[in-house]
Scaffold this motif. Structure first.
Motif, PDB file in Angstrom:
ATOM      1  N   ARG A  33       0.831  -1.204   0.000  1.00  0.00           N
ATOM      2  CA  ARG A  33       0.000   0.000   0.000  1.00  0.00           C
ATOM      3  C   ARG A  33       0.862   1.248   0.000  1.00  0.00           C
ATOM      4  NH1 ARG A  33      -5.450  -1.167   0.045  1.00  0.00           N
ATOM      5  NH2 ARG A  33      -5.647  -3.400   0.313  1.00  0.00           N
ATOM      6  N   ILE A  34       0.548   2.171  -0.905  1.00  0.00           N
ATOM      7  CA  ILE A  34       1.320   3.400  -1.058  1.00  0.00           C
ATOM      8  C   ILE A  34       0.555   4.557  -0.436  1.00  0.00           C
ATOM      9  CG2 ILE A  34       2.285   5.048  -2.707  1.00  0.00           C
ATOM     10  CD1 ILE A  34       2.555   2.655  -4.660  1.00  0.00           C
ATOM     11  N   VAL A  35       1.236   5.288   0.435  1.00  0.00           N
ATOM     12  CA  VAL A  35       0.674   6.479   1.066  1.00  0.00           C
ATOM     13  C   VAL A  35       1.529   7.671   0.654  1.00  0.00           C
ATOM     14  CG1 VAL A  35       0.116   7.625   3.249  1.00  0.00           C
ATOM     15  CG2 VAL A  35      -0.172   5.134   3.033  1.00  0.00           C
ATOM     16  N   LEU A  36       0.875   8.727   0.180  1.00  0.00           N
ATOM     17  CA  LEU A  36       1.569   9.979  -0.137  1.00  0.00           C
ATOM     18  C   LEU A  36       1.259  10.984   0.969  1.00  0.00           C
ATOM     19  CD1 LEU A  36       0.934  10.418  -3.965  1.00  0.00           C
ATOM     20  CD2 LEU A  36       2.980   9.589  -2.829  1.00  0.00           C
ATOM     21  N   LEU A  68       3.388  16.896  -4.542  1.00  0.00           N
ATOM     22  CA  LEU A  68       2.503  15.729  -4.473  1.00  0.00           C
ATOM     23  C   LEU A  68       1.791  15.518  -5.809  1.00  0.00           C
ATOM     24  CD1 LEU A  68       0.442  14.289  -1.739  1.00  0.00           C
ATOM     25  CD2 LEU A  68      -0.824  15.006  -3.745  1.00  0.00           C
ATOM     26  N   LEU A  69       1.281  16.599  -6.388  1.00  0.00           N
ATOM     27  CA  LEU A  69       0.554  16.484  -7.651  1.00  0.00           C
ATOM     28  C   LEU A  69       1.440  15.995  -8.788  1.00  0.00           C
ATOM     29  CD1 LEU A  69      -1.615  19.712  -7.380  1.00  0.00           C
ATOM     30  CD2 LEU A  69      -2.443  17.346  -7.299  1.00  0.00           C
ATOM     31  N   CYS A  79      -3.725   6.068  -0.399  1.00  0.00           N
ATOM     32  CA  CYS A  79      -4.208   7.072   0.540  1.00  0.00           C
ATOM     33  C   CYS A  79      -3.292   8.287   0.471  1.00  0.00           C
ATOM     34  CB  CYS A  79      -4.221   6.494   1.959  1.00  0.00           C
ATOM     35  SG  CYS A  79      -5.020   7.566   3.172  1.00  0.00           S
ATOM     36  N   ILE A  80      -3.860   9.456   0.754  1.00  0.00           N
ATOM     37  CA  ILE A  80      -3.114  10.709   0.718  1.00  0.00           C
ATOM     38  C   ILE A  80      -3.335  11.442   2.035  1.00  0.00           C
ATOM     39  CG2 ILE A  80      -2.892  12.950  -0.444  1.00  0.00           C
ATOM     40  CD1 ILE A  80      -4.025  11.478  -2.983  1.00  0.00           C
ATOM     41  N   ILE A 103      -8.384  11.293  -9.412  1.00  0.00           N
ATOM     42  CA  ILE A 103      -7.746  10.542  -8.324  1.00  0.00           C
ATOM     43  C   ILE A 103      -8.780  10.375  -7.217  1.00  0.00           C
ATOM     44  CG2 ILE A 103      -5.866  10.489  -6.633  1.00  0.00           C
ATOM     45  CD1 ILE A 103      -4.890  10.362  -9.556  1.00  0.00           C
ATOM     46  N   LYS A 104      -9.133   9.147  -6.902  1.00  0.00           N
ATOM     47  CA  LYS A 104     -10.195   8.860  -5.937  1.00  0.00           C
ATOM     48  C   LYS A 104      -9.681   8.336  -4.600  1.00  0.00           C
ATOM     49  CE  LYS A 104     -13.455   9.809  -8.857  1.00  0.00           C
ATOM     50  NZ  LYS A 104     -14.024  11.128  -8.814  1.00  0.00           N
ATOM     51  N   ALA A 105      -8.370   8.302  -4.404  1.00  0.00           N
ATOM     52  CA  ALA A 105      -7.803   7.800  -3.148  1.00  0.00           C
ATOM     53  C   ALA A 105      -8.350   8.620  -1.983  1.00  0.00           C
ATOM     54  CB  ALA A 105      -6.281   7.890  -3.181  1.00  0.00           C
ATOM     55  N   PRO A 106      -8.584   7.977  -0.831  1.00  0.00           N
ATOM     56  CA  PRO A 106      -9.040   8.741   0.331  1.00  0.00           C
ATOM     57  C   PRO A 106      -7.979   9.752   0.751  1.00  0.00           C
ATOM     58  CG  PRO A 106      -8.704   6.415   0.901  1.00  0.00           C
ATOM     59  CD  PRO A 106      -8.442   6.561  -0.557  1.00  0.00           C
TER      60      PRO A 106
END
Length: 123
Positions: A33-36, A68-69, A79-80, A103-106
């Motif tokens: 899982r990748i988190v930014l 980030l963008l 997730c962001i 981008i639909k990540a929470p």
């Protein structure tokens, strides 16, 4: 530190990863899982990165919303975490650009006192 642990707990809940003991199957699964994280405060950014990596996540930390963008992992992140108050684009402006790009990540916001207006804009 309590706030950082709370953010990690929310991330695990949002992306469906239960915290396991170090080396457990749940913890190893979170490595996929990748988190930014975008925060202009290096201490907060580094603490979040460190804490989430201890939980087994792959974390990419950015010093502002523009970074980030432009991050190559953005399209596939799970997730962001966004600071609301950043120079340049603030967290809400970054959120709007994320949604406009599909981008639909929470997104989890880090903010000081939250007003009703801010909460309504973020939803």
């Amino acid at each position: 530190m309590r706030q950082i642990k709370a953010i990690a707990r929310h991330i695990r809940r949002y992306i469906g990863v239960d915290r396991g003991e170090p080396g457990s199957a749940a913890n190893m699964f979170s490595a996929d899982r990748i988190v930014l994280v975008a925060d202009d405060d290096s201490a907060v950014r580094d603490a979040l990165k460190f804490s989430l990596e201890l939980d087994g996540f792959t974390v990419h930390a950015c010093r502002n919303g523009e970074a980030l963008l432009a991050h190559p992992s953005l399209p596939t992140c799970d997730c962001i975490v966004l600071d609301y108050r950043m120079p340049g684009l603030n967290g809400l402006q970054v959120l709007w650009k994320l949604r406009a790009a599909g981008i639909k990540a929470p997104v989890i916001f880090i903010a000081g006192p939250v007003t009703r207006a801010l909460r309504d804009q973020a939803i």
